[in-house]
Enzyme design. Sequence first.
Site, PDB file in Angstrom:
ATOM      1  N   GLY A 269       0.794  -1.231   0.000  1.00 39.86           N
ATOM      2  CA  GLY A 269       0.000   0.000   0.000  1.00 39.86           C
ATOM      3  C   GLY A 269       0.821   1.272   0.000  1.00 39.86           C
ATOM      4  O   GLY A 269       0.300   2.348   0.298  1.00 39.86           O
ATOM      5  N   ASP A 270       2.085   1.185  -0.367  1.00 41.66           N
ATOM      6  CA  ASP A 270       2.980   2.343  -0.306  1.00 41.66           C
ATOM      7  C   ASP A 270       2.611   3.366  -1.381  1.00 41.66           C
ATOM      8  O   ASP A 270       2.610   3.058  -2.562  1.00 41.66           O
ATOM      9  CB  ASP A 270       4.427   1.866  -0.492  1.00 41.66           C
ATOM     10  CG  ASP A 270       5.463   2.901  -0.088  1.00 41.66           C
ATOM     11  OD1 ASP A 270       5.145   4.105  -0.085  1.00 41.66           O
ATOM     12  OD2 ASP A 270       6.589   2.500   0.224  1.00 41.66           O
ATOM     13  N   GLN A 271       2.308   4.596  -0.954  1.00 39.05           N
ATOM     14  CA  GLN A 271       2.004   5.666  -1.909  1.00 39.05           C
ATOM     15  C   GLN A 271       3.127   6.699  -1.973  1.00 39.05           C
ATOM     16  O   GLN A 271       2.957   7.752  -2.575  1.00 39.05           O
ATOM     17  CB  GLN A 271       0.683   6.335  -1.534  1.00 39.05           C
ATOM     18  CG  GLN A 271      -0.493   5.354  -1.605  1.00 39.05           C
ATOM     19  CD  GLN A 271      -1.832   6.061  -1.529  1.00 39.05           C
ATOM     20  OE1 GLN A 271      -2.009   6.986  -0.768  1.00 39.05           O
ATOM     21  NE2 GLN A 271      -2.769   5.615  -2.349  1.00 39.05           N
TER      22      GLN A 271
ATOM     23  N   HIS B 124       3.583   2.867   3.279  1.00 36.71           N
ATOM     24  CA  HIS B 124       5.043   2.998   3.408  1.00 36.71           C
ATOM     25  C   HIS B 124       5.503   2.578   4.809  1.00 36.71           C
ATOM     26  O   HIS B 124       6.496   1.878   4.963  1.00 36.71           O
ATOM     27  CB  HIS B 124       5.416   4.461   3.141  1.00 36.71           C
ATOM     28  CG  HIS B 124       6.876   4.705   2.973  1.00 36.71           C
ATOM     29  ND1 HIS B 124       7.596   4.236   1.891  1.00 36.71           N
ATOM     30  CD2 HIS B 124       7.782   5.387   3.742  1.00 36.71           C
ATOM     31  CE1 HIS B 124       8.870   4.610   2.000  1.00 36.71           C
ATOM     32  NE2 HIS B 124       9.001   5.311   3.117  1.00 36.71           N
TER      33      HIS B 124
END
EC number: 2.3.1.-
Lengths: 387, 387
Positions: free
Chosen positions: A333-335, A367
Amino acid sequence: MKYPLIVLGFLLFWSATSQAMLVEKQRFEIAEFTTENGKIIAPVQVGWEAYGELNSDKDNVILITHFFSGTSHAAGKYHEDDPAPGYWDAIIGPGKAIDTDRYYVISVDTLVNANVYDPNVITTGPATINPASGQPYGLSFPVVTIGDFVEVQKALLDSLGIEKLHAVIGASMGSFQAIEWATRYPDKVERLVPVIGSAYIDAWAAVRLERWAYPIKQDPAWNQGDYYETGQPQHGLITALSYIIQDAVHPTGFNLRYPAPSTEKALHQDITASLSAWQQLREHAAVRAGFQDANHILYLVRASQLFRAGMGDDWKKSLENITAKTLFMPATGDQLLLPAMSQYSRNVMQQAGKAAEYVEIPGIWGHLDGVVGMAAVAEELTDFLNQ
Amino acid sequence: MKYPLIVLGFLLFWSATSQAMLVEKQRFEIAEFTTENGKIIAPVQVGWEAYGELNSDKDNVILITHFFSGTSHAAGKYHEDDPAPGYWDAIIGPGKAIDTDRYYVISVDTLVNANVYDPNVITTGPATINPASGQPYGLSFPVVTIGDFVEVQKALLDSLGIEKLHAVIGASMGSFQAIEWATRYPDKVERLVPVIGSAYIDAWAAVRLERWAYPIKQDPAWNQGDYYETGQPQHGLITALSYIIQDAVHPTGFNLRYPAPSTEKALHQDITASLSAWQQLREHAAVRAGFQDANHILYLVRASQLFRAGMGDDWKKSLENITAKTLFMPATGDQLLLPAMSQYSRNVMQQAGKAAEYVEIPGIWGHLDGVVGMAAVAEELTDFLNQ
């Protein structure tokens, strides 16, 4: 307290369920350090700590390189009654994924570390007194790079007689240092684990980072970095840290941590009224701001923006130097440093005939899962380190 | 020029390949408008335009509701030599997905529209002269909501004798208005298409929006919104628009539009040197800033932050009112209003037994694909409108 409260929650949980490994901060000094850009810093001092025992062949060393907001305190506690252990205590320790019964694990504060006012951090940066003037460096401190962070670490390892690294493992900005190690010193690095990382920063990520620097520079109290007598640009620093926290946390986790009331009547009546989630975020950032220096944030932003593996014109070509077995571990789910950046870095390595594996860290924190969610991929990490 | 240059590029392409549909801006006035929060604005004026012909039964109407940075200019040109047509010209026109040979398509400027200084925009907001004082409203203008935007549109439709909408279709903030229409006036709305949208704003999105407002409020020239004699807070406004552009564009598109040189020597030597991608972004934002008002941005941020379908305490319950056939169209790469938000909204509707379809817009521009990438889903949209 240098971690987000959400992290602290996890750490307290771990803390309650495991025996503390006691660690000690040590100091390393380089009398005169020449930066990659040809400037001299004299002296450089950084803090470091280690877990486990160095064997007689000095070939059981794992280097941990820390993230933007982090320090060298990767595991253990300084005192039994510390409220929380180091950030990766879930995976570093006796019998853990990075097993201190087997490995000598070493971790070093970077130059321009953000947490200058954490009593357990030793770093050199704009907030440091320049011995030549007797005043803090401020913006006269030279721009430093990920390459410089690596060279300071190498000088420490050289001083300890360590010539080989079983692995270099780092999260986020730590992944840049780890990749730079493997690119620059391929003969010294046997394994490379970039966690929530990338071999390059692109324009999008560089601009996102610039948005962290901007509120500091816009605060009149910043005064072109010359504020050590008048006091920090608190408002700008707290805003910067608020942005950093939000950018590091996936919406799912963020909404759990900073829930919004379904209706906020004041917001309907007064355009100047403040959003409660924004206030909560700022209060949390204010706690962290108490340990950090605004100029150091600017220097960390710059060091991150300038990162390209090999620190030259062609990061893809530089990756061809790597001989380390490599495992990319992005967070699903790292943006901030998108899994696509790990994938691209890995693809470039594979096209150059390199061994590069890939395992995603699951979780709701984005992150931040690269810091708080590593237990979920502990087994994959262990297997890789045993290869 | 109120679109990002990347959008303009697309529009110019369409423009070159299609016959222009000529349109005319019209003015609608409400002598005294009472807001949802109980404040009176007298008068309210908004601009509107329409494409196609209203049939004698007045039952062939499609309402288009515009996005945050948008205007009522959804299709066609004002003059043959306009450099670009309206933003959804690819899907609105004779024989297109929203077929003006069949439908009477109507589009209205919102209250507090950002583009106050675009000569083709008519809106009422803080930059408007308050007849009671002879001065611009500034922050004395009441907070307005997505519900208010809908009520202004409804008053216009009532004045035209239009009682049914074949469909309401809107992108981003336009999706909020479309959903609010279907929630509030279920008997009037037969079809609902939220494009890059959501039935709610959560804490994460609200804070992200607050970050757009922040640089304006931090600019001393903003002066608590009282700047109409002294000049706009240009620096803060340009920064806000830079953030808006970045947040609306996926990294892949962003890196194409604002490429970073592989090495920027000045950045290595001077901590105060500016990143070229950041400069490019700001220059682009500065062009847009020439048409926009800083206070209007703050009011649009607030209207967006407050959106929950039904504008009450329980947006999920409010969705139960909807009788319209619904089609959610998020953009796959959207990092602002995530596809997960469309999915959640849709799931809530389905659990309430509502018909809600879902089609993702592919593309490299992320959120912006809901504006520039609609041609890719034109067929699905046509099929839905024909149901």
